[in-house]
Design a protein around this motif. Sequence first.
Motif, PDB file in Angstrom:
ATOM      1  N   UNK A  85      -2.828   1.344   4.129  1.00  0.00           N
ATOM      2  CA  UNK A  85      -4.293   1.282   4.093  1.00  0.00           C
ATOM      3  C   UNK A  85      -4.884   2.541   3.483  1.00  0.00           C
ATOM      4  N   UNK A  86      -4.259   3.680   3.753  1.00  0.00           N
ATOM      5  CA  UNK A  86      -4.835   4.958   3.343  1.00  0.00           C
ATOM      6  C   UNK A  86      -4.816   5.173   1.833  1.00  0.00           C
ATOM      7  N   UNK A  87      -3.983   4.431   1.114  1.00  0.00           N
ATOM      8  CA  UNK A  87      -3.880   4.640  -0.339  1.00  0.00           C
ATOM      9  C   UNK A  87      -4.430   3.459  -1.140  1.00  0.00           C
ATOM     10  N   UNK A  88      -5.255   2.631  -0.513  1.00  0.00           N
ATOM     11  CA  UNK A  88      -5.760   1.456  -1.216  1.00  0.00           C
ATOM     12  C   UNK A  88      -6.687   1.820  -2.384  1.00  0.00           C
ATOM     13  N   UNK A  89      -7.440   2.903  -2.271  1.00  0.00           N
ATOM     14  CA  UNK A  89      -8.307   3.304  -3.385  1.00  0.00           C
ATOM     15  C   UNK A  89      -7.453   3.690  -4.593  1.00  0.00           C
ATOM     16  N   UNK A  90      -6.390   4.446  -4.351  1.00  0.00           N
ATOM     17  CA  UNK A  90      -5.469   4.808  -5.431  1.00  0.00           C
ATOM     18  C   UNK A  90      -4.809   3.566  -6.016  1.00  0.00           C
ATOM     19  N   UNK A  91      -4.385   2.646  -5.143  1.00  0.00           N
ATOM     20  CA  UNK A  91      -3.738   1.421  -5.603  1.00  0.00           C
ATOM     21  C   UNK A  91      -4.666   0.614  -6.513  1.00  0.00           C
ATOM     22  N   UNK A  92      -5.935   0.537  -6.133  1.00  0.00           N
ATOM     23  CA  UNK A  92      -6.898  -0.188  -6.969  1.00  0.00           C
ATOM     24  C   UNK A  92      -7.086   0.515  -8.307  1.00  0.00           C
ATOM     25  N   UNK A  93      -7.104   1.829  -8.282  1.00  0.00           N
ATOM     26  CA  UNK A  93      -7.321   2.599  -9.509  1.00  0.00           C
ATOM     27  C   UNK A  93      -6.179   2.408 -10.507  1.00  0.00           C
ATOM     28  N   UNK A  94      -4.931   2.397 -10.000  1.00  0.00           N
ATOM     29  CA  UNK A  94      -3.798   2.252 -10.913  1.00  0.00           C
ATOM     30  C   UNK A  94      -3.426   0.790 -11.158  1.00  0.00           C
ATOM     31  N   UNK A  95      -4.141  -0.127 -10.530  1.00  0.00           N
ATOM     32  CA  UNK A  95      -3.941  -1.544 -10.803  1.00  0.00           C
ATOM     33  C   UNK A  95      -2.691  -2.129 -10.174  1.00  0.00           C
ATOM     34  N   UNK A  96      -2.260  -1.585  -9.053  1.00  0.00           N
ATOM     35  CA  UNK A  96      -1.095  -2.129  -8.352  1.00  0.00           C
ATOM     36  C   UNK A  96      -1.457  -2.361  -6.889  1.00  0.00           C
ATOM     37  N   UNK A  97      -1.882  -3.576  -6.547  1.00  0.00           N
ATOM     38  CA  UNK A  97      -2.246  -3.852  -5.150  1.00  0.00           C
ATOM     39  C   UNK A  97      -1.089  -3.563  -4.193  1.00  0.00           C
ATOM     40  N   UNK A  98      -1.407  -2.944  -3.069  1.00  0.00           N
ATOM     41  CA  UNK A  98      -0.434  -2.730  -1.995  1.00  0.00           C
ATOM     42  C   UNK A  98      -0.801  -3.676  -0.864  1.00  0.00           C
TER      43      UNK A  98
END
Length: 225
Positions: A85-98
């Motif tokens: 959950x804590x890295x969802x903003x980064x995941x959205x930015x790099x285009x790789x959903x977690x």
Amino acid sequence: MKVGVVYTSTTPELIEDVNREIKKELGNDVEIYAQQDPTILADVREAGYVTQAPAARLIKMFMNAAEEGCDAVLNACSSVGEVADSVQVTAAYIGMPIVRIDEEMCRDAVRKGLKVGVMATLPTTLVPTCNTVNRMARECNKHVEISQCLVENAFGLDQEQFRERMSASAETIAKDVDVIVLAQGSMAYCAKYLSDKFGVPVLASPAYGAAALKAALVKKGVING
């Protein structure tokens, strides 16, 4: 299409269930990039919660998946779901959903009843899963009652012994709940056995995680819905 799966601990049953459910949702041609680091769960168990170093190692595995070109990644450990959950903003930015393996399972549990049993073999999995159930209840504008069930001394048992241990533990809560959540994906092979025996829905995370992974890929535009 390439998807990542991140494990902090594995059993043959868990890997088999996760791979089967992913291929059921995405087809047999999907490439699965799996990583595991059992020291993460070991450190979390020792500390009793997720500390800095294991959280950093988990995030590093997410980033490895991105570097390997994964279209999305499945976090297969409920004990460390809040790290995902804590890295969802980064995941959205790099285009790789977690995608968390357990989130949609917990949401469905809230849909199925207001008295939810949560079973786990580790306190470090039990507490985060209960937190997720409560979060899903809040998002669904419902109030749930959670019955916690810690299945002790279950590690190292063979499948038959594990089923028996799970059954004995489930019996302590089954009559008081509308639905049972299995907090660890490695428990999934017991779900039907427990449901048939106690007459309540028993939910396991691999199928929910794979379906959520597909939904993330549809939303991203990698595949059609």
